[in-house]
Scaffold this active site. Structure first.
Site, short mmCIF file in Angstrom:
data_model
loop_
_atom_site.label_atom_id
_atom_site.label_comp_id
_atom_site.label_asym_id
_atom_site.label_seq_id
_atom_site.Cartn_x
_atom_site.Cartn_y
_atom_site.Cartn_z
N CYS A 1 0.89 -1.40 0.09
CA CYS A 1 -0.13 -0.02 -0.11
C CYS A 1 0.87 1.30 0.19
CB CYS A 1 -0.93 0.15 1.19
SG CYS A 1 -2.15 -1.27 1.00
N HIS B 1 -3.31 7.24 2.90
CA HIS B 1 -3.62 5.97 2.10
C HIS B 1 -5.23 5.74 2.99
CE1 HIS B 1 -3.96 1.94 0.92
NE2 HIS B 1 -3.79 1.43 2.09
N ASN C 1 -10.48 0.31 0.11
CA ASN C 1 -8.92 0.34 -0.20
C ASN C 1 -8.55 -0.30 -1.38
OD1 ASN C 1 -6.37 -0.11 -0.07
ND2 ASN C 1 -6.22 -1.16 2.04
N1 ACO Z 1 -18.44 -8.23 9.42
C1 ACO Z 1 -18.78 -8.51 10.79
N2 ACO Z 1 -17.69 -8.79 11.74
C2 ACO Z 1 -16.64 -8.85 11.53
C3 ACO Z 1 -16.12 -8.77 10.13
C4 ACO Z 1 -17.02 -8.37 9.10
N3 ACO Z 1 -16.75 -8.04 7.86
N4 ACO Z 1 -14.68 -8.90 10.09
C5 ACO Z 1 -14.54 -9.15 11.31
N5 ACO Z 1 -15.57 -9.20 12.04
C6 ACO Z 1 -15.59 -9.64 13.67
C7 ACO Z 1 -14.49 -10.53 14.07
O1 ACO Z 1 -14.84 -11.84 13.92
C8 ACO Z 1 -14.54 -10.18 15.39
O2 ACO Z 1 -15.47 -10.93 16.20
P1 ACO Z 1 -15.08 -11.73 17.30
O3 ACO Z 1 -15.26 -10.31 18.42
O4 ACO Z 1 -16.47 -12.32 17.87
O5 ACO Z 1 -13.92 -12.43 17.45
C9 ACO Z 1 -14.89 -8.66 15.43
O6 ACO Z 1 -15.66 -8.43 14.33
C10 ACO Z 1 -13.67 -7.67 15.90
O7 ACO Z 1 -12.84 -8.06 14.93
P2 ACO Z 1 -11.41 -7.30 14.51
O8 ACO Z 1 -10.39 -8.08 13.69
O9 ACO Z 1 -10.81 -7.00 16.04
O10 ACO Z 1 -12.00 -5.85 14.29
P3 ACO Z 1 -11.26 -4.57 14.03
O11 ACO Z 1 -11.92 -3.33 14.58
O12 ACO Z 1 -9.60 -4.54 14.10
O13 ACO Z 1 -11.45 -4.17 12.42
C11 ACO Z 1 -10.34 -4.23 10.37
C12 ACO Z 1 -10.83 -5.04 11.45
C13 ACO Z 1 -11.21 -3.32 9.84
C14 ACO Z 1 -9.57 -5.27 9.08
C15 ACO Z 1 -9.00 -3.34 10.99
O14 ACO Z 1 -8.43 -4.20 11.64
C16 ACO Z 1 -7.86 -2.62 10.09
O15 ACO Z 1 -8.56 -1.80 9.33
N6 ACO Z 1 -6.96 -3.18 9.98
C17 ACO Z 1 -5.85 -2.37 9.05
C18 ACO Z 1 -5.96 -2.37 7.65
C19 ACO Z 1 -4.67 -1.92 7.08
O16 ACO Z 1 -4.41 -0.76 7.23
N7 ACO Z 1 -4.07 -2.73 6.05
C20 ACO Z 1 -3.01 -2.03 5.49
C21 ACO Z 1 -3.09 -1.81 4.12
S1 ACO Z 1 -3.34 -3.14 3.11
C22 ACO Z 1 -2.02 -3.91 2.22
O17 ACO Z 1 -0.99 -3.24 2.36
C23 ACO Z 1 -2.25 -4.53 0.88
#
Ligand code: ACO
Length: 329
Positions: free
Chosen positions: A116, A256, A286
């Site tokens: 990214c 980003h 994204n």
């Molecule tokens: N819908 C409903 N529930 C979901 C979903 C979904 N789409 N996805 C995950 N959950 C659930 C999980 O299973 C978890 O449930 P549990 O508590 O029962 O176990 C709960 O939601 C919380 O999950 P987390 O992973 O803790 O959620 P978080 O708030 O961290 O959000 C996310 C997840 C959006 C992926 C976040 O962590 C994020 O944005 N991470 C960074 C992404 C990023 O910056 N990537 C870098 C660039 S990408 C690249 O380089 C190609």
């Protein structure tokens, strides 16, 4: 003679027509519009549909539009650099195919991959070619068909990504505008938190890798989230400090677009009001290498010559970076 700087003189994007909404995703995996909106800020993303269409088709359209907009013929382009994690094929480079589709014949072209952060790395690489004085018209394209590496049975990742391409033209200037400074960093020891398990030389494609669904993005979201928040804020402040820029001096943060909460946290760390932070994640999700130029494209009519922009990203690798850019038109 004044030092040559590399200025962005035009920006143009290409978005596929198909809109994948949160409501449609609700039918595909166990998720909800409410979860996606509050956790990520994303409402919809574009998907490139149709057999035989790839990253270079979006990149080619973006570059054709860019050349038209700037009034530059394909034969005048010296170089094309494409940052992508989803080239049409492992080789040749998507940049070559993009050049071909845009009718560019006299340029050399290659791809760069820094996940990214790729567009930022490509922009600085291209700027160095321009600053050398030898290259006058350099195209940088950020393009990704993320839908080709997203597992649409995995709710943790499939809601995040979209497809798009966006290109900028870099040209020399002796004015005090353009790519002014940058700070970049990478470290490979945390590669396992965000990667594709198979398909490379470590684990070539096989029936087993396909059965294990290893040709898709694998991400440990929380780890990536925490580091992205820290690094994008730190690196943006570092590039500002190096150049004695205060929050008042900064006209725009161009972050980003991975998660609205990361974008907001970065803006807060820099002491910028939300009105100075470019956001279009709600429309496109994204798009990996296309997010930053797509922001410039969306906000182009609000930009003024001399505006100080801080571009920042964090991505797989891990990679991160920030650029101080002075808008040139
Ligand atoms: N819908 C409903 N529930 C979901 C979903 C979904 N789409 N996805 C995950 N959950 C659930 C999980 O299973 C978890 O449930 P549990 O508590 O029962 O176990 C709960 O939601 C919380 O999950 P987390 O992973 O803790 O959620 P978080 O708030 O961290 O959000 C996310 C997840 C959006 C992926 C976040 O962590 C994020 O944005 N991470 C960074 C992404 C990023 O910056 N990537 C870098 C660039 S990408 C690249 O380089 C190609």
């Amino acid at each position: 003679m004044a030092h040559i700087k590399a200025a962005i003189t035009a920006v143009h994007g290409h978005l596929p027509d198909y809109i994948l909404t949160n409501q449609e995703l609700e039918q595909m995996v166990d998720t909800s519009d409410e979860w996606i909106s509050t956790r990520t800020g994303i409402k919809e993303r574009r998907i490139l549909k149709g057999a035989g269409l790839a990253t270079s088709d979006m990149g080619g359209e973006a570059v054709k539009g860019l050349l038209d907009k700037r009034g530059i013929g394909p034969s005048e382009v010296d170089m094309v650099l494409c940052s992508t994690v989803t080239p049409d094929m492992k080789f040749p480079a998507a940049a070559n195919l993009i050049s071909h589709k845009a009718g560019i014949k006299n340029a050399f072209s290659y791809d760069m991959n820094a996940a990214c952060s790729g567009f930022l790395y490509a922009l600085v690489t291209a700027a160095n070619y321009v600053e050398s004085g030898r290259y006058k018209k350099v195209v940088v394209v950020g393009a990704d068909k993320m839908s080709s590496i997203v597992d649409y049975t995995d709710r943790q990742t499939c809601v995040l990504f979209g497809d798009a391409a966006c290109a900028v033209m870099l040209e020399p200037t002796q004015e005090d505008v353009g790519v002014m400074d940058h700070v970049f960093g990478s470290e490979g020891s945390s590669w396992q938190y965000l990667h594709m398990k198979a398909g490379g030389s470590l684990k070539p494609p096989s029936h087993e890798t396909i059965d294990a669904r290893e040709h898709f993005i694998y991400q440990e979201g929380q780890t990536v989230f925490k580091l992205a928040v820290t690094k994008m804020g730190d690196i943006s402040l570092e590039v500002m400090k190096r150049n004695n820029l205060s929050a008042e001096d900064v006209s725009w943060l161009v972050p980003h677009q991975a998660n609205m909460r990361i974008i907001e946290a970065t803006g807060r760390r820099m002491n910028l009001p939300p009105e100075k932070v470019m956001v279009n994640i709600q429309k496109y999700g994204n798009t990996t290498n296309a997010t930053i130029p797509l922001c410039l494209w969306d906000y182009e009519d609000k930009l003024n010559k001399g505006d100080n922009l801080i571009l920042t990203a964090f991505g797989g690798g891990f990679t991160w970076g920030a650029i101080w850019l002075k808008w040139a038109y």
